[in-house]
Design a protein around this motif. Sequence first.
Motif, PDB file in Angstrom:
ATOM      1  N   VAL A   1      39.407  38.134  18.950  1.00  0.00           N
ATOM      2  CA  VAL A   1      39.709  37.854  20.347  1.00  0.00           C
ATOM      3  C   VAL A   1      40.494  39.040  20.912  1.00  0.00           C
ATOM      4  O   VAL A   1      41.167  39.771  20.167  1.00  0.00           O
ATOM      5  CB  VAL A   1      40.523  36.540  20.462  1.00  0.00           C
ATOM      6  N   ALA A   2      40.394  39.246  22.216  1.00  0.00           N
ATOM      7  CA  ALA A   2      41.140  40.338  22.856  1.00  0.00           C
ATOM      8  C   ALA A   2      42.641  40.071  22.757  1.00  0.00           C
ATOM      9  O   ALA A   2      43.095  38.940  22.954  1.00  0.00           O
ATOM     10  CB  ALA A   2      40.723  40.470  24.316  1.00  0.00           C
ATOM     11  N   LYS A   3      43.410  41.099  22.456  1.00  0.00           N
ATOM     12  CA  LYS A   3      44.860  40.963  22.385  1.00  0.00           C
ATOM     13  C   LYS A   3      45.447  40.552  23.736  1.00  0.00           C
ATOM     14  O   LYS A   3      46.517  39.946  23.797  1.00  0.00           O
ATOM     15  CB  LYS A   3      45.487  42.272  21.917  1.00  0.00           C
ATOM     16  N   SER A   4      44.714  40.894  24.804  1.00  0.00           N
ATOM     17  CA  SER A   4      45.208  40.573  26.150  1.00  0.00           C
ATOM     18  C   SER A   4      45.004  39.109  26.523  1.00  0.00           C
ATOM     19  O   SER A   4      45.551  38.636  27.522  1.00  0.00           O
ATOM     20  CB  SER A   4      44.478  41.441  27.185  1.00  0.00           C
ATOM     21  N   LEU A   5      44.202  38.379  25.743  1.00  0.00           N
ATOM     22  CA  LEU A   5      43.937  36.972  26.047  1.00  0.00           C
ATOM     23  C   LEU A   5      45.082  36.124  25.505  1.00  0.00           C
ATOM     24  O   LEU A   5      45.385  36.155  24.313  1.00  0.00           O
ATOM     25  CB  LEU A   5      42.611  36.530  25.420  1.00  0.00           C
ATOM     26  N   LEU A   6      45.720  35.360  26.389  1.00  0.00           N
ATOM     27  CA  LEU A   6      46.868  34.558  25.995  1.00  0.00           C
ATOM     28  C   LEU A   6      46.441  33.357  25.160  1.00  0.00           C
ATOM     29  O   LEU A   6      45.366  32.778  25.373  1.00  0.00           O
ATOM     30  CB  LEU A   6      47.616  34.074  27.244  1.00  0.00           C
ATOM     31  N   ILE A   7      47.292  32.972  24.221  1.00  0.00           N
ATOM     32  CA  ILE A   7      46.985  31.831  23.357  1.00  0.00           C
ATOM     33  C   ILE A   7      46.749  30.563  24.158  1.00  0.00           C
ATOM     34  O   ILE A   7      45.884  29.753  23.823  1.00  0.00           O
ATOM     35  CB  ILE A   7      48.113  31.623  22.322  1.00  0.00           C
ATOM     36  N   CYS A   8      47.462  30.392  25.251  1.00  0.00           N
ATOM     37  CA  CYS A   8      47.301  29.184  26.060  1.00  0.00           C
ATOM     38  C   CYS A   8      45.932  29.106  26.728  1.00  0.00           C
ATOM     39  O   CYS A   8      45.529  28.049  27.215  1.00  0.00           O
ATOM     40  CB  CYS A   8      48.405  29.095  27.108  1.00  0.00           C
ATOM     41  N   GLU A   9      45.203  30.235  26.755  1.00  0.00           N
ATOM     42  CA  GLU A   9      43.880  30.249  27.374  1.00  0.00           C
ATOM     43  C   GLU A   9      42.763  29.914  26.391  1.00  0.00           C
ATOM     44  O   GLU A   9      41.605  29.773  26.777  1.00  0.00           O
ATOM     45  CB  GLU A   9      43.605  31.632  27.985  1.00  0.00           C
TER      46      GLU A   9
ATOM     47  N   LEU B   1      41.380  44.419  19.835  1.00  0.00           N
ATOM     48  CA  LEU B   1      41.045  43.100  19.300  1.00  0.00           C
ATOM     49  C   LEU B   1      42.000  42.717  18.178  1.00  0.00           C
ATOM     50  O   LEU B   1      42.618  43.566  17.549  1.00  0.00           O
ATOM     51  CB  LEU B   1      39.608  43.092  18.764  1.00  0.00           C
ATOM     52  N   GLU B   2      42.086  41.414  17.928  1.00  0.00           N
ATOM     53  CA  GLU B   2      42.833  40.916  16.787  1.00  0.00           C
ATOM     54  C   GLU B   2      42.120  39.698  16.224  1.00  0.00           C
ATOM     55  O   GLU B   2      41.365  39.021  16.927  1.00  0.00           O
ATOM     56  CB  GLU B   2      44.265  40.559  17.181  1.00  0.00           C
ATOM     57  N   ARG B   3      42.339  39.455  14.959  1.00  0.00           N
ATOM     58  CA  ARG B   3      41.731  38.295  14.335  1.00  0.00           C
ATOM     59  C   ARG B   3      42.417  37.037  14.852  1.00  0.00           C
ATOM     60  O   ARG B   3      43.637  37.001  14.997  1.00  0.00           O
ATOM     61  CB  ARG B   3      41.862  38.394  12.817  1.00  0.00           C
ATOM     62  N   LEU B   4      41.614  36.044  15.154  1.00  0.00           N
ATOM     63  CA  LEU B   4      42.153  34.793  15.699  1.00  0.00           C
ATOM     64  C   LEU B   4      43.134  34.187  14.704  1.00  0.00           C
ATOM     65  O   LEU B   4      42.805  33.998  13.521  1.00  0.00           O
ATOM     66  CB  LEU B   4      41.012  33.819  15.981  1.00  0.00           C
TER      67      LEU B   4
END
Length: 291
Positions: free
Chosen positions: A170-178, A241-244
């Motif tokens: 997932v993109a590092k910029s995508l917040l966990i709450c999303e 990117l980072e691993r979920l």
Amino acid sequence: MENWDNIRFFLAVARSGSVRGAALALRVTHSTVLRRISQLEAQLGARLFEKLPSGYALTGAGEEIFELSGTMESISSQLQSRVFARDQSLSGSLRIALPPSLATDLLMPDLADFTKLHPAIEMQVNTSYRAVNLTTRQADVAIRLVYDQMSLPQHLIGSRLEDVYRGVYVAKSLLICEYDDVRWIKKKEDGELPSWAAAIQLGKNKPPVLVDELSSQVAAARAGLGVTILPCFVGDSDPQLERLWGSSVEYYGTIWLLTLDETRKTKRIKEFIEFIKLRIKSHRAELSGNI
């Protein structure tokens, strides 16, 4: 030689069923294929193809030529391989075929190092997901990501190298709450999510984002369009990117190195095989996701 070249063009059209397919396979223009077929028909005094709405179909004469040409191709390839095997110099061409992802995300620096060690070798790198024909010397060495060992051609010499694992990224910029509102990004041919990924319980109420190939899949993930499954050596090396969190890595396939028995006796091929085996082994951590 010219007559044999014309027959190669004939075989390419017969096998693909189209001039366009033959041109792509031989890496020539559409008009070159048509010209060579016309030359062969003139030499033989017979029409070899009938053009139909569905493509090019062999005529009766074409069927006979096709059978004989296949035998000629096999004999020609054997002769070339035996002559090629006698070459014990560290100069000349070296044709390597491998998937684009293995080239661009993992092995290109290693290929560069090999050319520095052997500057007289002309390296030709074919990056494609399509299988190449080693018998006709479309490549001297093929590095493949194999999902089913039973699919490997029996006439090739194969070395099983490293296993490849994949994970959810997932993109590092995508917040966990999303994450609850996220979509899956998939290639069109992927089909259903594997059970281990479906168990993550993401994207259940959203249609997926479908893309054509891996580079678009990575770009979509970087842009925050959703989560996606990538080979670990691709996902872990991407700074965006980072691993979920909490997801596992799962076996994806195995890297195999393939060549012909005669071809591998050539000194430059032998040198490359020994070199790339060691380099691929050195990438075990990236390939397994243990970094």
